[in-house]
Design an enzyme around this catalytic site. Structure first.
Site, PDB file in Angstrom:
ATOM      1  N   HIS A   1      -4.824  -0.595  -4.156  1.00  0.00           N
ATOM      2  CA  HIS A   1      -6.236  -0.882  -3.844  1.00  0.00           C
ATOM      3  C   HIS A   1      -7.152  -0.439  -4.982  1.00  0.00           C
ATOM      4  O   HIS A   1      -8.284   0.005  -4.746  1.00  0.00           O
ATOM      5  CB  HIS A   1      -6.682  -0.191  -2.551  1.00  0.00           C
ATOM      6  CG  HIS A   1      -5.746  -0.349  -1.401  1.00  0.00           C
ATOM      7  ND1 HIS A   1      -5.659  -1.503  -0.666  1.00  0.00           N
ATOM      8  CD2 HIS A   1      -4.851   0.514  -0.852  1.00  0.00           C
ATOM      9  CE1 HIS A   1      -4.759  -1.346   0.293  1.00  0.00           C
ATOM     10  NE2 HIS A   1      -4.251  -0.135   0.187  1.00  0.00           N
TER      11      HIS A   1
ATOM     12  N   SER B   1       0.828  -1.197   0.000  1.00  0.00           N
ATOM     13  CA  SER B   1       0.000   0.000   0.000  1.00  0.00           C
ATOM     14  C   SER B   1       0.873   1.262   0.000  1.00  0.00           C
ATOM     15  O   SER B   1       1.544   1.535  -0.972  1.00  0.00           O
ATOM     16  CB  SER B   1      -0.962  -0.048   1.193  1.00  0.00           C
ATOM     17  OG  SER B   1      -1.943   0.954   1.108  1.00  0.00           O
TER      18      SER B   1
ATOM     19  N   ASP C   1      -5.022   8.355  -0.250  1.00  0.00           N
ATOM     20  CA  ASP C   1      -5.081   8.824   1.132  1.00  0.00           C
ATOM     21  C   ASP C   1      -5.398  10.309   1.248  1.00  0.00           C
ATOM     22  O   ASP C   1      -5.117  11.097   0.344  1.00  0.00           O
ATOM     23  CB  ASP C   1      -3.745   8.550   1.832  1.00  0.00           C
ATOM     24  CG  ASP C   1      -3.396   7.086   1.835  1.00  0.00           C
ATOM     25  OD1 ASP C   1      -4.317   6.264   1.984  1.00  0.00           O
ATOM     26  OD2 ASP C   1      -2.210   6.754   1.671  1.00  0.00           O
TER      27      ASP C   1
END
Length: 233
Positions: free
Chosen positions: A159, A122, A137
């Site tokens: 993701h 990630s 984010d």
């Protein structure tokens, strides 16, 4: 001379932390006694010690020790002398902020170019691209720069999610956000789905895992890359 695993996520649905990757990591970190862990992304705001404990428990299953970089007085030297390095997920902006604060990016890049085994998940994968402009984010802090390691010539969108048919969600899809990015930026973007990863040996990049990946190039239609193939951009 790179040796890297760049994973979209640390945890796939229904599995424990790193469980789906452990067979791969056992080979990737062969003959490694201790992995140096970089916990700066702090998922959910947990402490460095708590995060390191989670990682240590996972790596104990393949008989590898873990020590957090925050436990050392001189993290720059630790990076240069590490047997292996893992940077975990969480908030990419905070991760990059701390890497700049401790002046670690250059030493980390030098270490990876020497072939020291690296795992990123990630946020820890996001920092391996050209910059972090394609992270999902929230910018909870403002790092000195968005530029990162540049281990390859594209960015990761970890993701990655496809638009859900029939969804009533009115916000932008990942594809739309990446197209917005390409109005102002030329950097290719690889949408890496959950449970997939890149295996890098020297400069050869192979897509691994269950899913295809979605490659976005400026002014071109996105392309699906099949698992098992070399990623050439």
């Amino acid at each position: 001379m790179k040796k890297m695993i760049i994973a979209s996520t640390s945890t796939v649905f229904g599995s424990g932390y790193l469980n789906y990757l452990l067979p791969v990591l056992q080979v990737h970190f062969k003959n490694v006694n201790t992995v140096t862990f970089i916990p700066y992304a702090m998922p959910g705001g947990i402490s460095y010690d708590a995060y390191t404990g989670i990682v240590a428990q996972a790596f104990s299953k393949i008989n590898i020790n873990v020590k957090g970089i925050h436990e050392y007085e001189n993290p720059k030297e630790v990076i240069l002398n590490a047997e292996a390095i893992f940077t975990g997920g969480g908030n990419t902006f905070e991760l990059v902020n701390q890497l700049y604060k401790h002046d670690l990016l250059n030493n980390l890049k030098l270490t990876l170019e020497r072939g020291v085994p690296y795992l990123g998940t990630s946020a820890g994968s996001n920092i391996c691209g050209v910059d972090i402009k394609n992270t999902n984010d929230m910018p909870i802090v403002y790092p000195p720069s968005f530029k990162t390691l540049g281990c390859f010539s594209f960015n990761i969108n970890a993701h990655y999610l496809d638009p859900e048919k029939g969804s009533k969600h009115m916000g932008e899809s990942r594809e739309t956000r990446i197209k917005e990015f390409h109005v102002f930026n030329e950097t290719p973007v690889l949408g890496l789905r959950e449970g997939s990863w890149l295996s890098i040996e020297n400069n050869k990049i192979i897509l691994q895992g269950e899913h295809t990946a979605r490659l976005f190039l400026q002014n071109q239609n996105p392309v699906e890359l099949q698992t098992g193939i070399e990623v050439i951009i």
